[in-house]
Design an enzyme around this catalytic site. Structure first.
Site, PDB file in Angstrom:
ATOM      1  N   HIS A   9      52.606  55.404  23.445  1.00 49.09           N
ATOM      2  CA  HIS A   9      53.940  55.598  24.022  1.00 49.09           C
ATOM      3  C   HIS A   9      55.038  55.271  23.014  1.00 49.09           C
ATOM      4  O   HIS A   9      54.833  54.498  22.066  1.00 49.09           O
ATOM      5  CB  HIS A   9      54.106  54.712  25.262  1.00 49.09           C
ATOM      6  CG  HIS A   9      53.945  53.246  24.953  1.00 49.09           C
ATOM      7  ND1 HIS A   9      54.946  52.480  24.403  1.00 49.09           N
ATOM      8  CD2 HIS A   9      52.890  52.419  25.105  1.00 49.09           C
ATOM      9  CE1 HIS A   9      54.532  51.245  24.240  1.00 49.09           C
ATOM     10  NE2 HIS A   9      53.270  51.184  24.648  1.00 49.09           N
ATOM     11  N   SER A  12      58.933  50.636  23.612  1.00 43.57           N
ATOM     12  CA  SER A  12      59.391  50.121  24.903  1.00 43.57           C
ATOM     13  C   SER A  12      60.457  49.051  24.668  1.00 43.57           C
ATOM     14  O   SER A  12      60.644  48.575  23.537  1.00 43.57           O
ATOM     15  CB  SER A  12      58.225  49.521  25.697  1.00 43.57           C
ATOM     16  OG  SER A  12      57.829  48.284  25.131  1.00 43.57           O
ATOM     17  N   ASN A  15      58.652  46.161  23.272  1.00 45.65           N
ATOM     18  CA  ASN A  15      58.330  46.358  21.853  1.00 45.65           C
ATOM     19  C   ASN A  15      59.539  45.976  21.005  1.00 45.65           C
ATOM     20  O   ASN A  15      59.418  45.277  19.989  1.00 45.65           O
ATOM     21  CB  ASN A  15      57.973  47.812  21.553  1.00 45.65           C
ATOM     22  CG  ASN A  15      56.644  48.260  22.118  1.00 45.65           C
ATOM     23  OD1 ASN A  15      56.501  49.407  22.540  1.00 45.65           O
ATOM     24  ND2 ASN A  15      55.647  47.374  22.151  1.00 45.65           N
ATOM     25  N   GLY A  22      51.215  44.150  27.709  1.00 45.66           N
ATOM     26  CA  GLY A  22      50.033  44.304  28.544  1.00 45.66           C
ATOM     27  C   GLY A  22      50.263  45.225  29.724  1.00 45.66           C
ATOM     28  O   GLY A  22      50.753  46.340  29.569  1.00 45.66           O
ATOM     29  N   ARG A  60      55.930  53.502  30.668  1.00 42.34           N
ATOM     30  CA  ARG A  60      56.246  53.812  29.267  1.00 42.34           C
ATOM     31  C   ARG A  60      55.351  54.926  28.737  1.00 42.34           C
ATOM     32  O   ARG A  60      55.793  55.739  27.918  1.00 42.34           O
ATOM     33  CB  ARG A  60      56.165  52.556  28.402  1.00 42.34           C
ATOM     34  CG  ARG A  60      54.836  51.819  28.401  1.00 42.34           C
ATOM     35  CD  ARG A  60      55.025  50.440  27.757  1.00 42.34           C
ATOM     36  NE  ARG A  60      53.798  49.680  27.573  1.00 42.34           N
ATOM     37  CZ  ARG A  60      53.257  48.892  28.480  1.00 42.34           C
ATOM     38  NH1 ARG A  60      53.827  48.790  29.680  1.00 42.34           N
ATOM     39  NH2 ARG A  60      52.163  48.189  28.218  1.00 42.34           N
ATOM     40  N   GLU A  87      47.140  49.480  28.836  1.00 40.09           N
ATOM     41  CA  GLU A  87      47.055  48.577  27.698  1.00 40.09           C
ATOM     42  C   GLU A  87      46.075  47.447  27.994  1.00 40.09           C
ATOM     43  O   GLU A  87      45.753  47.167  29.155  1.00 40.09           O
ATOM     44  CB  GLU A  87      48.457  47.995  27.414  1.00 40.09           C
ATOM     45  CG  GLU A  87      48.552  46.937  26.323  1.00 40.09           C
ATOM     46  CD  GLU A  87      48.116  47.433  24.958  1.00 40.09           C
ATOM     47  OE1 GLU A  87      46.903  47.701  24.784  1.00 40.09           O
ATOM     48  OE2 GLU A  87      48.977  47.534  24.067  1.00 40.09           O
ATOM     49  N   LYS A  88      45.583  46.788  26.949  1.00 35.33           N
ATOM     50  CA  LYS A  88      44.811  45.562  27.123  1.00 35.33           C
ATOM     51  C   LYS A  88      45.648  44.558  27.910  1.00 35.33           C
ATOM     52  O   LYS A  88      46.851  44.431  27.677  1.00 35.33           O
ATOM     53  CB  LYS A  88      44.448  44.977  25.753  1.00 35.33           C
ATOM     54  CG  LYS A  88      43.587  43.727  25.813  1.00 35.33           C
ATOM     55  CD  LYS A  88      43.286  43.193  24.419  1.00 35.33           C
ATOM     56  CE  LYS A  88      44.356  42.205  23.983  1.00 35.33           C
ATOM     57  NZ  LYS A  88      43.973  41.457  22.762  1.00 35.33           N
ATOM     58  N   LYS A  98      56.244  37.289  20.504  1.00 37.63           N
ATOM     59  CA  LYS A  98      55.129  37.105  19.578  1.00 37.63           C
ATOM     60  C   LYS A  98      55.472  36.141  18.452  1.00 37.63           C
ATOM     61  O   LYS A  98      54.659  35.289  18.076  1.00 37.63           O
ATOM     62  CB  LYS A  98      54.697  38.457  19.012  1.00 37.63           C
ATOM     63  CG  LYS A  98      54.117  39.392  20.060  1.00 37.63           C
ATOM     64  CD  LYS A  98      53.868  40.790  19.510  1.00 37.63           C
ATOM     65  CE  LYS A  98      53.436  41.734  20.628  1.00 37.63           C
ATOM     66  NZ  LYS A  98      53.286  43.121  20.145  1.00 37.63           N
ATOM     67  N   ARG A 115      44.333  40.922  18.467  1.00 37.69           N
ATOM     68  CA  ARG A 115      43.430  41.893  17.869  1.00 37.69           C
ATOM     69  C   ARG A 115      41.944  41.571  17.992  1.00 37.69           C
ATOM     70  O   ARG A 115      41.112  42.428  17.693  1.00 37.69           O
ATOM     71  CB  ARG A 115      43.770  42.051  16.376  1.00 37.69           C
ATOM     72  CG  ARG A 115      45.111  42.725  16.114  1.00 37.69           C
ATOM     73  CD  ARG A 115      45.040  44.188  16.455  1.00 37.69           C
ATOM     74  NE  ARG A 115      46.254  44.897  16.121  1.00 37.69           N
ATOM     75  CZ  ARG A 115      47.184  45.234  16.992  1.00 37.69           C
ATOM     76  NH1 ARG A 115      47.030  44.912  18.275  1.00 37.69           N
ATOM     77  NH2 ARG A 115      48.262  45.890  16.624  1.00 37.69           N
ATOM     78  N   HIS A 183      48.275  53.476  25.087  1.00 37.97           N
ATOM     79  CA  HIS A 183      48.806  52.239  24.515  1.00 37.97           C
ATOM     80  C   HIS A 183      48.025  51.835  23.271  1.00 37.97           C
ATOM     81  O   HIS A 183      46.928  52.347  23.019  1.00 37.97           O
ATOM     82  CB  HIS A 183      48.741  51.136  25.568  1.00 37.97           C
ATOM     83  CG  HIS A 183      49.369  51.544  26.862  1.00 37.97           C
ATOM     84  ND1 HIS A 183      50.675  51.253  27.186  1.00 37.97           N
ATOM     85  CD2 HIS A 183      48.874  52.253  27.909  1.00 37.97           C
ATOM     86  CE1 HIS A 183      50.962  51.765  28.380  1.00 37.97           C
ATOM     87  NE2 HIS A 183      49.884  52.381  28.836  1.00 37.97           N
TER      88      HIS A 183
END
Length: 248
Positions: A9, A12, A15, A22, A60, A87-88, A98, A115, A183
Site C-alpha cells: 500500500h 499511510s 508510516n 499491524g 490503506r 499485515e503481520k 519505532k 523482522r 502490506h
C-alpha cells in the site's frame, strides 16, 4: 506466461509518523494516495491489464488498490478481500513510535520485533480494544485459525500460504494476470514462498510502499523472473528508508 503483481500500500499516516501499524486500520497519507496513482499510471503505460485483484481488509491496502485500478480504467474487475492478506500483527507495539522503541529497547530488539522469522512482539490481552476479537470484520475467523493477538513472520506465512495454494494460485491460472495489494510483511511472506528464501535472508528484504513488484511465471507456473517497476537507484533509496525506520 502468467504475471503476478504485488504492491505494498501507499504511505499511510502511521508510516509517515514511523509507528508500528499491524492490524490497526489507518488511512493513506496524501503521499500514499499519490504513490498509488503513480503506480497505476506506470502499470497502464507498460501494458498491464488485470482481470482479478486481491487486497487485505485494511483500508490503506483497499484504497491503494482502488486508486491504482481507477488510473488503469480497471475499477470494474472483481476484487477479493481477505484478512489473510493483512499485515503481520504487532501486538502491543501497535501505535508506538519505532524510533522511541529503539531508544527504550535498542536497535537489535526492535529489529527482532520487526523482522524476526519466529519471534513475535508482546501480545494484546483479549479485553484490549485493539484485539481483533473485538472487531466485527474478524468474526469469521474460526477456532482452527485463532485470531492473532501478535504474530511473528512465520505466523503470517502460515495464514497466507494456504490461501495462496487454495485460492490465489487458481485465480492466477484462470486469469493470467492478477494483482495483490497488501502490506510489507504479508508480501514478504508471499515472496519468501515464491522465491524459496531462507529464514535468515528474509529478514533483510525491505519492500517499499507503492512500487509494483512483478513476478513472471512460465506455462507450468514456475517462476521465471521477478523485478520492481523502478530504477535501481530509486529502489535502493526506498529500501534503505524502510530499513532505517527501526534505527536511531
Amino acid at each position: 506466461m502468467y504475471r503476478l503483481v504485488l504492491i505494498r500500500h501507499g504511505e499511510s499516516v502511521w508510516n509517515k509518523e514511523n509507528r508500528f501499524t499491524g492490524w490497526t486500520d489507518v488511512d493513506l497519507s496524501q503521499k500514499g494516495m499519490q504513490e498509488a496513482k503513480e503506480a497505476g499510471n506506470k502499470m497502464k503505460e507498460q501494458g498491464f491489464v488485470f482481470k482479478y485483484a486481491y487486497t487485505s481488509v485494511l483500508k490503506r491496502a483497499i484504497k491503494t488498490l482502488g486508486i491504482l485500478l481507477d488510473e488503469m480504467d480497471l475499477l470494474w474487475i472483481p476484487v477479493e478481500k481477505s484478512w489473510r492478506l493483512n499485515e503481520k500483527h504487532y501486538g502491543t507495539l501497535q501505535g508506538l513510535n519505532k524510533r522511541e522503541m529503539v531508544e527504550q529497547y535498542g536497535e537489535e530488539q526492535v529489529l527482532i520485533w520487526r523482522r524476526s522469522y519466529n519471534i513475535s512482539p508482546p501480545p494484546l490481552e483479549l479485553n484490549d480494544d485493539r484485539h481483533p476479537k473485538n472487531d466485527i470484520r474478524y468474526q469469521e475467523i474460526n477456532d482452527e485459525c485463532a485470531t492473532p493477538a501478535t504474530e511473528a513472520l512465520v505466523d503470517t506465512i502460515n495464514r497466507i500460504i494456504p490461501y495462496w495454494e487454495n485460492n490465489i494460485r487458481t485465480k492466477l491460472i484462470e486469469n493470467k494476470e492478477i494483482i495483490i495489494a497488501a502490506h510489507g510483511n504479508s508480501l514478504r511472506a508471499i515472496v519468501k514462498y515464491l522465491k524459496n528464501i531462507d529464514d535468515d535472508a528474509i529478514v533483510r528484504l525491505n519492500i517499499p510502499t507503492g512500487i509494483p513488484y512483478v513476478f513472471e511465471f512460465d506455462d507450468k507456473l514456475n517462476l521465471s523472473k521477478d523485478y520492481f517497476l523502478a530504477d535501481e537507484a530509486t529502489l535502493a533509496k526506498l529500501m534503505e528508508e524502510v530499513a532505517n525506520q527501526g534505527k536511531k
